[in-house]
Design an enzyme around this catalytic site. Sequence first.
Site, mmCIF file in Angstrom:
data_model
loop_
_atom_site.group_PDB
_atom_site.id
_atom_site.type_symbol
_atom_site.label_atom_id
_atom_site.label_comp_id
_atom_site.label_asym_id
_atom_site.label_seq_id
_atom_site.Cartn_x
_atom_site.Cartn_y
_atom_site.Cartn_z
ATOM 1 C CB VAL A 268 -8.886 -34.077 -20.803
ATOM 2 C CG1 VAL A 268 -8.925 -32.659 -20.131
ATOM 3 C CG2 VAL A 268 -10.313 -34.833 -21.415
ATOM 4 C CB VAL B 143 -5.389 -36.716 -15.309
ATOM 5 C CG1 VAL B 143 -4.943 -35.169 -15.570
ATOM 6 C CG2 VAL B 143 -7.261 -36.500 -15.038
ATOM 7 C CE LYS B 144 -3.153 -36.238 -23.776
ATOM 8 N NZ LYS B 144 -2.566 -35.611 -25.166
ATOM 9 C CB VAL B 145 0.441 -35.641 -16.037
ATOM 10 C CG1 VAL B 145 1.128 -34.425 -15.175
ATOM 11 C CG2 VAL B 145 -1.029 -36.034 -15.457
#
Length: 227
Positions: A59, A85-87
């Site tokens: 996400v 967690v996509k950054v």
Amino acid sequence: MFELYLDTADAKQITRFGICLPIRGITTNPSILAKEKTGLNELLPQVTKALGKTARIHVQIVSDSIDAMLSEALNLHKLPYDIVVKVPATEMGLAAIKLMKANHLTVLATSIYSVQQGFLAALCGADYLAPYVNRIDATREKGVDGVGVVADLQMLINRHQLPSKLLPASFKNLQQVLGVLNAGVSAMTIPIEIAAEMLIHPAVQPAVDRFNLDWRTAFDQSLPFES
């Protein structure tokens, strides 16, 4: 073990391919979620139902400051699912990744367009790196192609024994998929159209039909164990 993901938030398609393929989970981004007009509170239970409780869901955060990125990531981590967690691998994003890893979060560095960008994300501790294969091709930068970026980045990861896994994204054809697989990546996320294309070949169905015809001609409706 290789990890195969679907790059979609379409619950029907996730269920379809979850039946026939060993899908590890899904990858999403704000555009994908907006396209399906679905939020996480609706999507996550559907993914779990389709792929099981061990499904991993990537996400992407949408906050625009380092502290806000960390706060958003921590709140995602509180959800009762296996969330990555996509950054974006920007200057600010890399700073946020370092803080997230200090808080023991699982992170994917996304929007990677160059080898050096991916390598720096790996040095910052990103668990996954997502080079955009077809989008790199589309930049038309001289001497640069998406599969080549993936191959060079994988070589650096191996040479320096970094734990990051390459998870290439943005595919438009099977040649790109085979290219990154040959580069030795540990994971991959593919759109529904590519997943469907990987399952078909024009020669398959005629061959199956011929086998069945030959069997029925000789043995009618009996099954092999009854013959």
